[in-house]
Design a protein around this motif. Structure first.
Motif, PDB file in Angstrom:
ATOM      1  N   ILE A  35       0.864  -1.191   0.000  1.00 16.63           N
ATOM      2  CA  ILE A  35       0.000   0.000   0.000  1.00 16.63           C
ATOM      3  C   ILE A  35       0.894   1.234   0.000  1.00 16.63           C
ATOM      4  N   MET A  36       0.618   2.164  -0.906  1.00 21.27           N
ATOM      5  CA  MET A  36       1.367   3.420  -0.956  1.00 21.27           C
ATOM      6  C   MET A  36       0.398   4.562  -1.203  1.00 21.27           C
ATOM      7  N   THR A  37       0.442   5.582  -0.341  1.00 24.49           N
ATOM      8  CA  THR A  37      -0.406   6.755  -0.509  1.00 24.49           C
ATOM      9  C   THR A  37       0.478   8.001  -0.584  1.00 24.49           C
ATOM     10  N   THR A  38       0.060   8.970  -1.420  1.00 24.14           N
ATOM     11  CA  THR A  38       0.773  10.235  -1.533  1.00 24.14           C
ATOM     12  C   THR A  38      -0.238  11.368  -1.484  1.00 24.14           C
ATOM     13  N   GLY A  39       0.241  12.591  -1.315  1.00 26.80           N
ATOM     14  CA  GLY A  39      -0.650  13.736  -1.234  1.00 26.80           C
ATOM     15  C   GLY A  39      -0.615  14.332   0.155  1.00 26.80           C
ATOM     16  N   THR A  41      -1.199  12.809   2.908  1.00 24.25           N
ATOM     17  CA  THR A  41      -0.533  11.855   3.790  1.00 24.25           C
ATOM     18  C   THR A  41       0.299  10.897   2.952  1.00 24.25           C
ATOM     19  N   GLU A  42       1.524  10.677   3.368  1.00 25.37           N
ATOM     20  CA  GLU A  42       2.398   9.754   2.659  1.00 25.37           C
ATOM     21  C   GLU A  42       2.651   8.525   3.520  1.00 25.37           C
ATOM     22  N   THR A  43       2.271   7.367   2.998  1.00 23.58           N
ATOM     23  CA  THR A  43       2.403   6.105   3.730  1.00 23.58           C
ATOM     24  C   THR A  43       2.851   5.012   2.776  1.00 23.58           C
ATOM     25  N   THR A  44       3.725   4.165   3.247  1.00 22.41           N
ATOM     26  CA  THR A  44       4.151   2.988   2.493  1.00 22.41           C
ATOM     27  C   THR A  44       4.107   1.781   3.414  1.00 22.41           C
ATOM     28  N   LYS A  70       6.573  -0.665   7.446  1.00 26.69           N
ATOM     29  CA  LYS A  70       5.654   0.459   7.246  1.00 26.69           C
ATOM     30  C   LYS A  70       6.390   1.765   7.490  1.00 26.69           C
ATOM     31  N   ASP A  72       5.654   6.037   7.570  1.00 33.53           N
ATOM     32  CA  ASP A  72       4.622   7.082   7.627  1.00 33.53           C
ATOM     33  C   ASP A  72       5.268   8.457   7.703  1.00 33.53           C
TER      34      ASP A  72
END
Length: 248
Positions: A35-39, A41-44, A70, A72
């Motif tokens: 799972i990878m989120t950007t914008g 909130t940045e999380t991998t 993980k 964050d």
């Protein structure tokens, strides 16, 4: 009469072939989730797992390797944000079951090692021996348990020079249910009871086949330690959806 006997022989041969095809001496599954989120909130998050089962005439063996990572974006005291590792865990275990005259009655030896950077322990290791019994195993479900004495050795994160070690009693339950040709449920429970700490683990998983080699799996893993640092929680919970590939 001859025709009937020939048909019966053919049916028996096909049945024997089907049973042989279903009984695999070695199986291995690999799981992967990312799972990878950007914008804002940045999380991998990355999770991986290998599970192997080796069935021999005298031994029934299981091996597990798990890894979790993980990262964050964490807010600092000055209000700025910085990307930091927030979870990092490695777990390996193996259990060998030696079959007695009744193959459902076994003697087991178990070993495990867990390195969890953000728990109260730098690492936790366990060795145990004892009795394992398969209570039943049919086309749709199976259930077995293990119980026996062992020894645990751990180092705490708060004080690397401090060790937690001693005799334990380990118990484990393993239930599997084939709901349909394409769906399977599994429940694993284990506990290691010691004088200083009791470590318990529950893995609840539901998987659905996508094709012969690929499945999607939803799992909830809960790990509880009775003795932790004041700033740590006793219960760690991990919920994930992974893709499972069946190698053998």
């Amino acid at each position: 009469m001859k025709k009937s006997a020939l048909c019966s022989l053919i049916m028996c041969s096909l049945s024997a072939g089907a049973i042989a095809a279903e009984t695999k001496p070695f199986t291995m599954d690999g799981e992967f989730g990312f799972i990878m989120t950007t914008g804002n909130t940045e999380t991998t998050s990355v999770v991986g797992k290998l599970s192997a089962h080796h069935e021999l005439e005298q031994w029934s063996n299981d091996f597990i390797f798990e890894a979790l990572y993980k990262k964050d974006e964490v807010e600092q005291t000055d209000g700025s944000k910085q990307s930091q590792t927030t979870e990092q865990k490695l777990f390996v275990s193996g259990q060998g079951n030696y079959k007695l005259e009744n193959p459902d009655h076994r003697l087991f030896i178990f070993g495990s090692y867990e390195d969890n950077r953000f728990s109260s322990y730098d690492y936790q290791s366990t060795v145990a021996v004892g009795w394992n019994q398969k209570l039943w195993a049919d086309d749709t479900s199976s259930f077995e348990y293990s119980i026996g004495p062992g020894y645990s050795y751990s180092k705490t994160n708060t004080d690397p020079s401090e060790t937690v070690k001693g005799m334990i009693v380990r118990g484990a339950l393993d239930y599997k249910w084939t709901i349909s040709d394409n769906a399977k449920f599994e429940q694993l429970l284990s506990t290691e009871v010691g004088a200083d700490n009791t470590k318990s683990k529950s893995v609840t998983a539901l998987s659905a086949k996508l094709n012969d080699s690929l499945s999607m799996k939803f799992a909830v893993t809960m790990t509880h330690n009775s003795d932790v640092a004041d700033d740590r929680e006793n219960l760690d919970t991990q919920t994930g959806v992974t893709i499972v590939y069946t190698f053998f």
